[in-house]
Design an enzyme around this catalytic site. Structure first.
Site, mmCIF file in Angstrom:
data_model
loop_
_atom_site.group_PDB
_atom_site.id
_atom_site.type_symbol
_atom_site.label_atom_id
_atom_site.label_comp_id
_atom_site.label_asym_id
_atom_site.label_seq_id
_atom_site.Cartn_x
_atom_site.Cartn_y
_atom_site.Cartn_z
ATOM 1 N NE ARG A 128 -4.211 -1.847 1.843
ATOM 2 C CZ ARG A 128 -5.096 -2.288 2.703
ATOM 3 N NH1 ARG A 128 -4.882 -2.135 4.005
ATOM 4 N NH2 ARG A 128 -6.201 -2.888 2.299
ATOM 5 C CE LYS A 179 -18.440 -20.710 6.911
ATOM 6 N NZ LYS A 179 -18.841 -20.222 8.231
ATOM 7 N N GLY A 215 -8.080 -10.251 -0.851
ATOM 8 C CA GLY A 215 -6.857 -10.691 -0.184
ATOM 9 C C GLY A 215 -6.397 -12.080 -0.550
ATOM 10 N N GLY A 252 -12.677 -5.276 0.912
ATOM 11 C CA GLY A 252 -14.107 -4.980 1.012
ATOM 12 C C GLY A 252 -14.630 -4.142 -0.132
#
Length: 396
Positions: free
Chosen positions: A39, A197, A354, A377
């Site tokens: 970053r 999931k 990620g 996100g």
């Protein structure tokens, strides 16, 4: 492509101007050292360009989750020196309590990092008084932090309405890549969606079936879809309570002429650990005491053939339990295929999340993809078709 946001190219003469730049400097640290400077490196292009053009550059960023409290362990003073080393030019730390006075003494081209924006309790609430406090420190605003763009905070959204607002180079590259991937892609489009999931990717899957031509489902979530189709998945990770939802997604895909690809051969083991005894079987031959941990070689080869017919690929999530060998085999093989097609110019490949970035690094192909987003996100919400507040604010 018609852009609906302004970039650094639209700023005009900025020498002597105070430019507030929102970056993502929320890097992992251990024993006082940065363990992954991705970053920091992403912020260099914008900060260096503004400095070279004579602006007084004031970097805004958050670090950790201080929840509106001052916490010395989450001070951006800790990141100032590492950023200076990556940037290759001096950077000063600006205590937010004397910010106005310090910025007034800055020379043209000088760079400073303001204390953690989240020390202010109004930052995450996008409080008007916090927006005003930040706005008083600058003349122009640049948002270069796509990874924080899904949050409507004072430094990511509020400021864009208060000062002339522009996208930084990293934000610009991200938005251009995302537009090529799903906004205005070249068809056929394939999406790879993996992960443990279905429940964490429901909105993504529902959005994608209407957007892509091929939906490749991998990871633990594929087991839920196999179960929905009547396959006995043994003791594999599977959300049996979501098989009805999986059926709805499959029906929606049919209506949208989206082909859903589920594995037909799989790698199974009786225990989940590195390098256990495995066997490769047809999905209908999984024993009651076995678990599916990767896609098999025949299915992987068939998926490679699918990618060869496509012009665009968007990828989020691994195909198997890639952190544990040998269950990274399918992910690595398909990633290498996508990278080769990208290198030869037949595929635009955009990946994010990620686990995905880690998997592509493991395959050694992250640099060969058209664009790899480090946003977690924000990338996921974009794949869900949601408007991101930090991006929408730049459209003003």
């Amino acid at each position: 492509m018609a852009r609906n946001f302004k970039t650094l190219d639209d700023m005009g003469e900025i020498a002597g101007k105070r430019v507030l730049v929102r970056e993502d400097l929320n890097v992992p640290m251990a024993d006082g050292a940065v363990t992954d400077d991705t970053r920091l490196r992403a912020a260099v292009q914008t900060v260096a360009e503004l400095s070279d053009r004579g602006a007084k550059v004031i970097v805004l960023a958050h670090f950790g989750r201080p929840k509106g409290q001052r916490n010395p362990e989450m001070s951006l003073a800790l990141v100032t020196k590492p950023f200076e080393q990556v940037l290759g030019r001096p950077v000063r730390f600006i205590d937010d309590q004397q910010a106005g006075d310090v910025i007034a003494t800055m020379a043209d081209g000088e760079i400073g990092i303001l204390e953690n924006t989240r020390f202010d309790p109004g930052e995450e609430k996008n409080a008007p008084e916090t927006v005003e406090r930040f706005a008083a420190l600058g003349d122009l605003y640049v948002n270069d932090a796509f990874s924080a763009a899904h949050r409507a905070h004072a430094s990511t959204e509020g400021l864009a309405h208060r000062l002339p607002a522009f996208a930084g180079r990293q934000m610009e590259a991200e938005l251009d890549a995302l537009d090529k991937a799903l906004g205005n892609p070249e068809h056929p489009v394939a999406a790879v969606v993996g992960g443990a999931k279905v429940s964490t990717k429901l909105d993504v899957l529902k959005h994608l079936v209407a957007k892509v031509d091929h939906l490749i489902i991998g990871g633990g979530m594929a087991n839920t879809f196999l179960a929905a189709r009547g396959v006995d998945v043994g003791k594999s990770l599977c959300e049996h309570d979501l098989t009805g939802t999986a059926e709805e997604i499959l029906d929606a895909a049919d209506k949208a002429n989206c082909i859903v690809h589920l594995p037909y051969d799989v790698v199974v083991a009786k225990e989940f650990k590195p390098n256990p005894v495995t066997r490769t079987v047809n999905v209908h031959e999984v024993a009651a005491d076995e678990m599916i941990l990767d896609i098999g070689p025949a299915a992987t080869e068939a998926l490679a053939d699918v990618l060869k017919t496509c012009r665009t690929l968007v990828w989020n999530g691994p195909l198997g339990a890639f952190e544990t060998p040998p269950f990274d085999t399918a992910t690595v093989a398909l990633a290498k295929t996508a990278a080769a097609l990208t290198r030869e110019g037949s595929l635009v490949s955009v990946a994010g999340g990620g686990d995905t970035v880690a998997a592509l690094n493991q395959a050694g192909v992250a640099d060969d993809f058209t664009f790899v987003s480090t946003a977690g996100g924000a990338f996921l919400e974009w794949m869900e078709g949601k408007e991101l507040p930090g991006v929408a604010a730049l459209h003003g």
